[in-house]
Design a protein around this motif. Sequence first.
Motif, PDB file in Angstrom:
ATOM      1  N   PRO A   1     -14.489  33.143  56.726  1.00 46.69           N
ATOM      2  CA  PRO A   1     -14.409  33.222  55.265  1.00 46.69           C
ATOM      3  C   PRO A   1     -15.513  32.391  54.620  1.00 46.69           C
ATOM      4  N   SER A   2     -15.910  32.758  53.416  1.00 47.57           N
ATOM      5  CA  SER A   2     -17.041  32.102  52.765  1.00 47.57           C
ATOM      6  C   SER A   2     -16.795  30.615  52.561  1.00 47.57           C
ATOM      7  N   PHE A   3     -15.539  30.243  52.276  1.00 53.88           N
ATOM      8  CA  PHE A   3     -15.199  28.834  52.088  1.00 53.88           C
ATOM      9  C   PHE A   3     -14.092  28.468  53.064  1.00 53.88           C
ATOM     10  N   GLY A   4     -14.443  27.625  54.046  1.00 57.72           N
ATOM     11  CA  GLY A   4     -13.437  27.129  54.966  1.00 57.72           C
ATOM     12  C   GLY A   4     -12.761  25.898  54.398  1.00 57.72           C
ATOM     13  N   SER A   5     -11.784  25.389  55.116  1.00 60.46           N
ATOM     14  CA  SER A   5     -11.046  24.224  54.636  1.00 60.46           C
ATOM     15  C   SER A   5     -11.940  22.998  54.529  1.00 60.46           C
ATOM     16  N   ASP A   6     -13.037  22.997  55.309  1.00 62.46           N
ATOM     17  CA  ASP A   6     -13.926  21.842  55.327  1.00 62.46           C
ATOM     18  C   ASP A   6     -15.196  22.107  54.514  1.00 62.46           C
ATOM     19  N   ALA A   7     -15.134  23.011  53.554  1.00 64.44           N
ATOM     20  CA  ALA A   7     -16.292  23.364  52.736  1.00 64.44           C
ATOM     21  C   ALA A   7     -16.460  22.369  51.581  1.00 64.44           C
ATOM     22  N   GLY A   8     -17.385  22.704  50.650  1.00 59.84           N
ATOM     23  CA  GLY A   8     -17.627  21.848  49.498  1.00 59.84           C
ATOM     24  C   GLY A   8     -18.665  20.789  49.736  1.00 59.84           C
ATOM     25  N   ARG A   9     -19.464  20.930  50.803  1.00 60.16           N
ATOM     26  CA  ARG A   9     -20.529  19.972  51.069  1.00 60.16           C
ATOM     27  C   ARG A   9     -21.765  20.302  50.237  1.00 60.16           C
ATOM     28  N   ALA A  10     -22.705  19.382  50.217  1.00 57.67           N
ATOM     29  CA  ALA A  10     -24.019  19.609  49.589  1.00 57.67           C
ATOM     30  C   ALA A  10     -23.873  20.094  48.145  1.00 57.67           C
ATOM     31  N   MET A  11     -23.049  19.420  47.376  1.00 56.78           N
ATOM     32  CA  MET A  11     -22.721  19.876  46.035  1.00 56.78           C
ATOM     33  C   MET A  11     -23.696  19.328  45.001  1.00 56.78           C
ATOM     34  N   SER A  12     -24.059  20.164  44.008  1.00 56.53           N
ATOM     35  CA  SER A  12     -24.887  19.727  42.875  1.00 56.53           C
ATOM     36  C   SER A  12     -24.515  20.538  41.643  1.00 56.53           C
ATOM     37  N   TYR A  13     -24.764  19.954  40.469  1.00 55.58           N
ATOM     38  CA  TYR A  13     -24.372  20.576  39.201  1.00 55.58           C
ATOM     39  C   TYR A  13     -25.587  21.226  38.537  1.00 55.58           C
TER      40      TYR A  13
END
Length: 623
Positions: free
Chosen positions: A42-54
């Motif tokens: 899946p595109s977002f796994g439970s351990d996703a959300g890394r390398a975040m920027s606004y």
Amino acid sequence: MVQNVIAADPATEPLLQQSDLQYLGAFKVPDGKLGTVSQINPSFGSDAGRAMSYNPINNSLFMEGNKFEVLLAELCVPTNIVNSTNMSALDTASVLQNPLDVTGGLGCFIGPLQNNPAYALFGTSVSKCSSNHLEDQQMTIYLSAKSGNSISVTRASGVWDTGLVLPGYTLIEPNGGQATIVAVNSTTLTINITNAFVNDILVNNMPIAQYPGWVIYNYGGTNLSDGGVLIGGTLVDNVHNKLIGTTYTAYDGQSDTTYSHFTANLNWNSSVGTQGMYRLGTTIIDNGALSAGFVDGYMGWIPTEWQSSFGKTALTGNAAMAIITRTSYGPSAFAFNPSDLGNGTLGSFDNPVSISPLVYYPGSHQTLGVYGAPGTNPAYNMSTEIKGIVFPQGSRGVLFFGRTGLGESCYGSGTINQAEAIGNSGIADWIIAHNSQLAYDNCNIPVNDATWKIASCIVAGGGIPYTCGSAIMDAAGNDSCCYDPAISDKGTHTYPYAYYVWAYDANDLLHVKNADIIGTDRSSNIDTSCATGAVYYPWCIKPYAQWDLTTLLAPYAAAGNDGIAGHGDNKINGAAYDSATQRIFISQANASYGLPLIHVFHVNLPSTSDSTPPAAPSGLSVM
């Protein structure tokens, strides 16, 4: 009228405290496979959300999805940010740009000699780099500059990993040469040259990771959990319409990764436009040649009022990851100018982008805590992770976001059974405690022999093997059985875990940048190992505060392996900042609905009332 104050001298701006972070609420990320790019997971796994920027233009967040796919996506921040622990009450972010490999495959080009002409083995599907440690692959290769040849490539030693080097992979030369693997066995590759190579290529018994011409891309879908290249951080540069990114190898046993940064277009509709990889810095104090492991992760902007003081516009760093010797033992930050990336020859091997060290902790100066030391030390331990940096405008607080362990450090397998983890001791203690209960067949090696393995013996007559969770331990005594309801894998454990923030004073970072001398008015943030009258080295400074966010975020977390809520690994995977609205976004991995949650905070800076006196009345007459 109440307004936020930005001091004329930023050095006098206030330090942030945990109470200055006002929690606004959270939102979810979408589920399933998004877009048209081939994806195994899946595109977002439970351990996703890394390398975040606004991205302020779109009120959106860039973030890595499933880390095994090395894909980045852009999600719109929902208008409605709900403060509720009820997952069904939270809005879900919509997708602005579907997951894509924005590195264009260049993220794999991080080896130490990449300044020479690059050649790489390519596949044709989802791009990702080899999950094996590249330095383990050796080969002897000669490619003729003629087209139409079919040649053999024989390994100098060992065997080819036929699960990684597959027929159909293509060798690309920047000048137009092309060759395709048509067959492979354990020792020999058969390659057909379809386009003439400009130059002959001779690689004689060289480790791939140390030779510029050969980087194996594994496009076949093997997970990258054991090595490979991951996205470390992103940064939105609206002035130049660029996305700045970093990649890092998850396992750099040689500590020789050199390249770290790339650029891409912010809008991928017409072209991703990836450029890189670029090298930062040349040396760091007291650690010889700079490993990219100090800089190839999170990034953040320096507030405009501070940029002239630091002489740069942005921060970059990385820390506290495996192989720990190639990175910082605690938060690290270096100032740099993203606009320098690819400006002429800047970022090449011989002309790296200039950086200013601000804080880091090499192995020789583990100021915050010694790796693996006994006792508890939340400031730094074997399980510490640093995943984001935010420098809020109007303050002098530089915030690092991540997770840390609150318990005893332990290396081994994890178990939910405290009886198995007897004092987190090794197997030798366990054997002594249970020797009277053990009975063996076909096992004539003495119990006290360090080479004896329980797993190689048949346990009989009611004897019991030494287990740690699902693992059967050996008798060498090198590993421990660690009580850890969150993590069962063999590795580092310091259960329980905390969502954590390290807060540094920008004035301290500036002292390091300027190589100031430590005076008698030294603050408590200066480590005692750095003497008065000495230079402010990057390892001399410590956080002025450390904040535990676990009480706030635990209600959203998934349960541990023991089924108890809050007993998870409690990871913050990224942080991003919106300076216009003073919002901080952090990604919480492994939330209770199976995917990451994005939490939103508001930075409440100290305020002042407008004390400007009213203008004198005019146009009045005395009657």
